[in-house]
Design a protein around this motif. Structure first.
Motif, PDB file in Angstrom:
ATOM      1  N   GLY A 281      49.408  44.759  27.388  1.00 23.03           N
ATOM      2  CA  GLY A 281      48.814  43.463  27.060  1.00 23.03           C
ATOM      3  C   GLY A 281      49.255  42.989  25.690  1.00 23.03           C
ATOM      4  N   ARG A 282      48.469  42.056  25.155  1.00 27.75           N
ATOM      5  CA  ARG A 282      48.786  41.473  23.853  1.00 27.75           C
ATOM      6  C   ARG A 282      48.960  42.555  22.789  1.00 27.75           C
ATOM      7  N   ALA A 283      48.252  43.670  22.961  1.00 25.89           N
ATOM      8  CA  ALA A 283      48.282  44.753  21.983  1.00 25.89           C
ATOM      9  C   ALA A 283      49.676  45.346  21.773  1.00 25.89           C
TER      10      ALA A 283
ATOM     11  N   VAL B 192      44.864  45.753  27.271  1.00 25.35           N
ATOM     12  CA  VAL B 192      44.552  44.551  28.058  1.00 25.35           C
ATOM     13  C   VAL B 192      43.032  44.413  28.024  1.00 25.35           C
ATOM     14  N   SER B 193      42.526  43.203  27.758  1.00 22.00           N
ATOM     15  CA  SER B 193      41.075  43.068  27.582  1.00 22.00           C
ATOM     16  C   SER B 193      40.309  43.032  28.891  1.00 22.00           C
ATOM     17  N   GLY B 194      40.963  42.561  29.972  1.00 19.82           N
ATOM     18  CA  GLY B 194      40.291  42.575  31.276  1.00 19.82           C
ATOM     19  C   GLY B 194      39.747  41.231  31.720  1.00 19.82           C
TER      20      GLY B 194
ATOM     21  N   MET C 257      57.297  39.603  34.778  1.00 17.45           N
ATOM     22  CA  MET C 257      56.494  40.824  34.600  1.00 17.45           C
ATOM     23  C   MET C 257      54.995  40.549  34.593  1.00 17.45           C
ATOM     24  N   GLN C 258      54.619  39.290  34.635  1.00 14.73           N
ATOM     25  CA  GLN C 258      53.184  38.964  34.486  1.00 14.73           C
ATOM     26  C   GLN C 258      52.362  39.318  35.722  1.00 14.73           C
ATOM     27  N   VAL C 259      51.274  40.027  35.467  1.00 15.90           N
ATOM     28  CA  VAL C 259      50.327  40.353  36.537  1.00 15.90           C
ATOM     29  C   VAL C 259      49.123  39.439  36.371  1.00 15.90           C
TER      30      VAL C 259
ATOM     31  N   GLN D  93      46.534  36.001  37.988  1.00 14.81           N
ATOM     32  CA  GLN D  93      46.411  34.838  38.832  1.00 14.81           C
ATOM     33  C   GLN D  93      47.622  33.928  38.778  1.00 14.81           C
ATOM     34  N   THR D  94      48.236  33.759  37.598  1.00 17.31           N
ATOM     35  CA  THR D  94      49.446  32.942  37.541  1.00 17.31           C
ATOM     36  C   THR D  94      50.691  33.818  37.470  1.00 17.31           C
ATOM     37  N   GLY D  95      50.530  35.067  37.841  1.00 14.91           N
ATOM     38  CA  GLY D  95      51.680  35.965  37.885  1.00 14.91           C
ATOM     39  C   GLY D  95      51.717  36.658  39.231  1.00 14.91           C
TER      40      GLY D  95
ATOM     41  N   GLN E  94      41.201  36.430  35.162  1.00 11.91           N
ATOM     42  CA  GLN E  94      42.495  36.001  35.697  1.00 11.91           C
ATOM     43  C   GLN E  94      43.502  37.158  35.753  1.00 11.91           C
ATOM     44  N   HIS E  95      43.328  38.148  34.888  1.00 12.24           N
ATOM     45  CA  HIS E  95      44.190  39.329  34.986  1.00 12.24           C
ATOM     46  C   HIS E  95      43.751  40.158  36.200  1.00 12.24           C
ATOM     47  N   PHE E  96      42.441  40.334  36.349  1.00  6.93           N
ATOM     48  CA  PHE E  96      41.928  41.110  37.485  1.00  6.93           C
ATOM     49  C   PHE E  96      42.277  40.467  38.828  1.00  6.93           C
TER      50      PHE E  96
ATOM     51  N   ALA F 260      52.932  43.038  32.503  1.00 11.33           N
ATOM     52  CA  ALA F 260      52.456  42.432  31.259  1.00 11.33           C
ATOM     53  C   ALA F 260      51.278  41.510  31.567  1.00 11.33           C
ATOM     54  N   SER F 261      50.455  41.270  30.553  1.00 11.49           N
ATOM     55  CA  SER F 261      49.388  40.274  30.702  1.00 11.49           C
ATOM     56  C   SER F 261      49.964  38.912  30.336  1.00 11.49           C
ATOM     57  N   ARG F 262      49.208  37.880  30.649  1.00 10.33           N
ATOM     58  CA  ARG F 262      49.688  36.541  30.298  1.00 10.33           C
ATOM     59  C   ARG F 262      49.784  36.372  28.788  1.00 10.33           C
TER      60      ARG F 262
HETATM   61  C1  LIG Z   1      44.285  29.221  34.651  1.00  9.73           C
HETATM   62  C2  LIG Z   1      44.496  30.532  33.949  1.00  9.73           C
HETATM   63  C3  LIG Z   1      45.389  31.451  34.501  1.00  9.73           C
HETATM   64  C4  LIG Z   1      45.597  32.689  33.876  1.00  9.73           C
HETATM   65  N1  LIG Z   1      46.452  33.582  34.466  1.00  9.73           N
HETATM   66  C5  LIG Z   1      46.589  34.812  33.910  1.00  9.73           C
HETATM   67  C6  LIG Z   1      47.439  35.792  34.506  1.00  9.73           C
HETATM   68  O1  LIG Z   1      48.107  35.550  35.527  1.00  9.73           O
HETATM   69  N2  LIG Z   1      47.512  37.016  33.939  1.00  9.73           N
HETATM   70  C7  LIG Z   1      46.812  37.346  32.796  1.00  9.73           C
HETATM   71  O2  LIG Z   1      46.934  38.490  32.327  1.00  9.73           O
HETATM   72  N3  LIG Z   1      46.042  36.431  32.198  1.00  9.73           N
HETATM   73  C8  LIG Z   1      45.918  35.174  32.718  1.00  9.73           C
HETATM   74  N4  LIG Z   1      45.145  34.257  32.064  1.00  9.73           N
HETATM   75  C9  LIG Z   1      44.696  34.550  30.691  1.00  9.73           C
HETATM   76  C10 LIG Z   1      43.485  35.437  30.585  1.00  9.73           C
HETATM   77  O3  LIG Z   1      42.325  34.639  30.601  1.00  9.73           O
HETATM   78  C11 LIG Z   1      43.526  36.241  29.243  1.00  9.73           C
HETATM   79  O4  LIG Z   1      43.646  35.348  28.187  1.00  9.73           O
HETATM   80  C12 LIG Z   1      44.673  37.256  29.168  1.00  9.73           C
HETATM   81  O5  LIG Z   1      44.680  38.071  30.328  1.00  9.73           O
HETATM   82  C13 LIG Z   1      44.497  38.124  27.954  1.00  9.73           C
HETATM   83  O6  LIG Z   1      45.573  39.027  27.831  1.00  9.73           O
HETATM   84  P1  LIG Z   1      45.391  40.413  27.074  1.00  9.73           P
HETATM   85  O7  LIG Z   1      44.297  41.169  27.716  1.00  9.73           O
HETATM   86  O8  LIG Z   1      46.704  41.053  26.967  1.00  9.73           O
HETATM   87  O9  LIG Z   1      45.022  39.936  25.603  1.00  9.73           O
HETATM   88  P2  LIG Z   1      43.652  40.002  24.808  1.00  9.73           P
HETATM   89  O10 LIG Z   1      42.554  39.383  25.562  1.00  9.73           O
HETATM   90  O11 LIG Z   1      43.950  39.516  23.450  1.00  9.73           O
HETATM   91  O12 LIG Z   1      43.334  41.539  24.763  1.00  9.73           O
HETATM   92  C14 LIG Z   1      44.053  42.464  24.029  1.00  9.73           C
HETATM   93  C15 LIG Z   1      43.285  43.762  24.093  1.00  9.73           C
HETATM   94  O13 LIG Z   1      44.043  44.788  23.475  1.00  9.73           O
HETATM   95  C16 LIG Z   1      43.196  45.601  22.680  1.00  9.73           C
HETATM   96  N5  LIG Z   1      44.050  46.171  21.630  1.00  9.73           N
HETATM   97  C17 LIG Z   1      44.649  45.532  20.597  1.00  9.73           C
HETATM   98  N6  LIG Z   1      45.423  46.395  19.909  1.00  9.73           N
HETATM   99  C18 LIG Z   1      45.325  47.603  20.516  1.00  9.73           C
HETATM  100  C19 LIG Z   1      45.909  48.883  20.295  1.00  9.73           C
HETATM  101  N7  LIG Z   1      46.790  49.090  19.318  1.00  9.73           N
HETATM  102  N8  LIG Z   1      45.579  49.893  21.135  1.00  9.73           N
HETATM  103  C20 LIG Z   1      44.688  49.684  22.135  1.00  9.73           C
HETATM  104  N9  LIG Z   1      44.131  48.511  22.393  1.00  9.73           N
HETATM  105  C21 LIG Z   1      44.445  47.465  21.611  1.00  9.73           C
HETATM  106  C22 LIG Z   1      42.107  44.695  22.200  1.00  9.73           C
HETATM  107  O14 LIG Z   1      40.932  45.434  21.960  1.00  9.73           O
HETATM  108  C23 LIG Z   1      41.944  43.734  23.392  1.00  9.73           C
HETATM  109  O15 LIG Z   1      40.949  44.188  24.297  1.00  9.73           O
HETATM  110  C24 LIG Z   1      44.921  33.007  32.666  1.00  9.73           C
HETATM  111  C25 LIG Z   1      44.038  32.075  32.107  1.00  9.73           C
HETATM  112  C26 LIG Z   1      43.805  30.863  32.741  1.00  9.73           C
HETATM  113  C27 LIG Z   1      42.808  29.920  32.124  1.00  9.73           C
END
Ligand SMILES: Cc1cc2nc3c(=O)[nH]c(=O)nc-3n(C[C@H](O)[C@H](O)[C@H](O)COP(=O)(O)OP(=O)(O)OC[C@H]3O[C@@H](n4cnc5c(N)ncnc54)[C@H](O)[C@@H]3O)c2cc1C
Lengths: 256, 311
Positions: free
Chosen positions: B203-205, B261-263, B242-244, B246-248, B266-268, B228-230
């Motif tokens: 994920g973003r991390a 990945v925060s969970g 690589m995106q997993v 709803q839009t991947g 849309q990721h689930f 990857a997350s979005r």
């Molecule tokens: C219409 C719509 C469609 C979408 N489609 C998708 C989609 O297809 N796929 C998708 O994934 N998202 C989608 N999203 C976005 C979704 O809502 C989230 O914003 C996205 O999934 C967040 O990605 P993330 O978990 O990587 O990032 P974040 O929410 O920023 O989470 C990052 C996590 O990493 C943890 N972290 C940070 N650094 C570290 C470290 N060094 N070690 C361990 N943990 C760490 C943090 O605690 C946090 O929990 C969509 C949103 C909308 C509105």
């Protein structure tokens, strides 16, 4: 250039779906939006018309409340809308395609039709193909790049494993849009105001001679996907955590 | 016995595991395995072991069916008639979904895409609705049931059958309306996400594109694909392929390991039907821990290298 964009009125993906009875869900409490992939189609259509002139017409087959979703597409720059009303959120894909075709033929045929790559409610991934079939047009789906030039369209789409295909076809054609094609615009306040005055023509399935009950696929049951109840947390030093995780995945779950 | 056709997908002249799961979905039927792109003799043992009564190499008089999705759809329509099939099933892979939608439009027959369960005798199918939040059971009233099955959703079970080989050249010639100008190869050797039995997602991390190498190394040890997350895709760390979510891609591996990945819902939406979900996150209150099977609180840059080493 005339472009139709098929837009589906669906529950916001962040909404909680509360099931009612065997096949219904509470739709009065949740927000509805344009199915996210359709927005890439709207944006691409508006950009093409900004460049080449013409008009973008939104076509929706949906419940009467779908006019709000059409307005949001009009605020993105489409000229007018057509709403074919149905009683239910779920209509057989064959009938949806027939309704889209009939509404389009009544309005006058386009140069291009955009759809999303699939809708996020029923996830049937086929209406665009059926529409193209009924209209005798070429169709490609999952399009993340498009060039339209002199009666031809060239589309790039992902075909799995990161591979991409570049496909050429003649206009008119049907394009299923996906992420990557563009960045859909956020309408500004004046655009939203302007959209309120734009025309949405309404008709029913019956007006187009279609029997909404004639589908070959019926929804028998809708049920929530079971949620996990929370993770078993693995404690200890990093070494211990990893060792225990691998043991669980190998011995208990047998997935490694 | 009702006869069901299965469109077999292959890779390097071997049957993909995902196709074996699709055959299991037709358990109890007489199975005709349709092969388009490999020598059936080489696939015979595997296909017979998993239930193929017959293995048919499909071709078209009008040209190479692997080069035109429309021609392939026509050839499949001809095969449905030739073998008197009451169902035809394929994998809900990217090409599988496209092909079956073309076939359904061509034959004007209903299609259920991306099923997670099928009952061919009752003509019902179970599939996701509302981006993975609900399952719908659909009843199909048609002479031929067309369906694609979500990769890995149905576990393959051996069911030995005769596996006779045959050939069928459909008399179809319309090349369709598409001209494939070019195929751009992605990263060669990478396992396709939608079909992978194990997925490790960053994920973003992950913080930088080059850090995916850490996940690639881990994945290579267990035959996993990397997702990857979005948030990671939008930040430019990974391509959209690589995106997993709803839009991947929608994936259903037997093991899904989410790293940083925060969970989000849309990721689930894209991975909820995975068999086992593991999360590694430094925040003990991350929402993903409420929705997965096993959790490790920790820094991915510390945990993943140890995992790679011990696997
Ligand atoms: C219409 C719509 C469609 C979408 N489609 C998708 C989609 O297809 N796929 C998708 O994934 N998202 C989608 N999203 C976005 C979704 O809502 C989230 O914003 C996205 O999934 C967040 O990605 P993330 O978990 O990587 O990032 P974040 O929410 O920023 O989470 C990052 C996590 O990493 C943890 N972290 C940070 N650094 C570290 C470290 N060094 N070690 C361990 N943990 C760490 C943090 O605690 C946090 O929990 C969509 C949103 C909308 C509105």
């Amino acid at each position: 250039m005339k472009i139709f964009v098929c837009v589906k009125h669906v529950p916001d993906t962040a909404a909680t779906i509360k099931i009612e009875g065997d096949t219904g869900f509470k739709d009065s409490e949740i927000k509805f939006v344009a199915s996210p992939y359709d927005e890439y189609g709207i944006e691409e259509a508006v950009k093409l018309v900004e460049k080449n002139g013409g008009e973008v017409v939104i076509v929706t087959v949906g419940k009467p409340g779908a006019d709000a979703t059409i307005r949001s597409a009009l605020a993105m720059g489409a000229e007018r809308g057509i709403l074919v009303t149905t009683d239910s959120q779920f209509l057989d894909a064959t009938l949806t395609a027939k309704a889209l075709k009939a509404a389009m033929e009544k309005d006058g045929m386009p140069d291009i039709i955009f759809t999303g790559k699939g809708s996020v409610d029923s996830e049937t991934f086929q209406t665009q193909y059926r529409l193209a079939g009924y209209l005798g047009m070429p169709v490609v789906n999952d399009v993340s790049k498009l060039t339209v030039d002199g009666g031809k369209a060239v589309a790039e789409l992902e075909v799995g494993g990161g591979d991409k295909q570049v496909i050429e076809m003649n206009l008119p054609c049907v394009i299923g849009a996906t992420k990557g094609l563009n960045e859909p615009r956020y309408p500004k306040f004046p655009d939203i105001m302007k959209a309120k005055k734009k025309k949405i023509e309404q008709m029913t399935l019956a007006d187009l001679g279609i029997d909404g009950a004639a589908g070959a696929v019926t929804l028998e049951k809708l049920e929530p996907v079971p949620e996990r109840s929370g993770a078993k947390m693995i404690e200890g030093s990093v070494e211990d955590q990893v060792t225990e995780l691998i043991r669980i995945l190998k011995e208990d779950e047998k997935v490694l | 016995m009702a006869r069901t056709g299965i469109l077999i997908e292959t890779e390097n002249n071997a049957v993909k595991d995902t196709s074996l799961g699709v055959m299991t979905a037709a358990k109890g039927q007489e199975i005709i395995a349709l092969v388009t792109d490999a020598d059936p003799a080489g696939l015979k043992d595997k296909l017979a072991e998993f239930g193929a009564a017959k293995i048919v190499k499909l071709a078209a008089s009008g040209g190479d069916i692997t080069a035109s999705p429309d021609l392939l759809a026509e050839a499949l329509a001809a095969a449905v008639k030739e073998f008197d099939l009451t169902a035809l099933l394929g994998t809900a892979s990217v090409p599988g979904k496209d092909l079956f939608a073309r076939l359904a439009a061509l034959m004007d027959l209903p299609l259920v895409s991306d099923c997670v369960g099928l009952d061919l005798a009752a003509k019902t199918a179970r599939k996701s609705h509302f981006s993975g939040k609900t399952f719908a059971t659909l009843k199909v009233d048609a002479p031929v049931l067309l369906a694609t099955v979500r990769p890995n959703a149905i576990e393959a079970e051996p069911a030995p059958a005769a596996g006779e080989t045959a050939e069928f050249t459909a008399d179809v010639t319309d090349p369709g309306k598409l001209v494939i100008k070019e195929v751009k190869k992605g990263d060669a050797g990478k396992i396709d996400l939608t079909e992978a039995p194990i997925i490790i997602t960053g994920g973003r991390a992950i913080k930088a594109a080059e850090n995916y190498k850490m996940l690639d190394d881990c994945a290579a040890k267990i035959g996993a694909a990397v997702g990857a997350s979005r948030a990671a895709v939008d930040a430019g760390y990974a391509p959209h392929s690589m995106q997993v979510g709803q839009t991947g891609k929608t994936v259903s591996p037997r093991l899904y390991i989410a790293c940083g990945v925060s969970g989000a819902v849309q990721h689930f939406a894209g991975m909820k039907t995975s068999k086992v979900i593991v999360a590694i996150n430094e925040d003990k209150d991350a929402p993903i821990f409420a929705k997965c099977d096993y959790g490790i609180v920790g820094d991915i840059f510390e945990v993943v290298p140890v995992l790679t080493e011990k696997l």
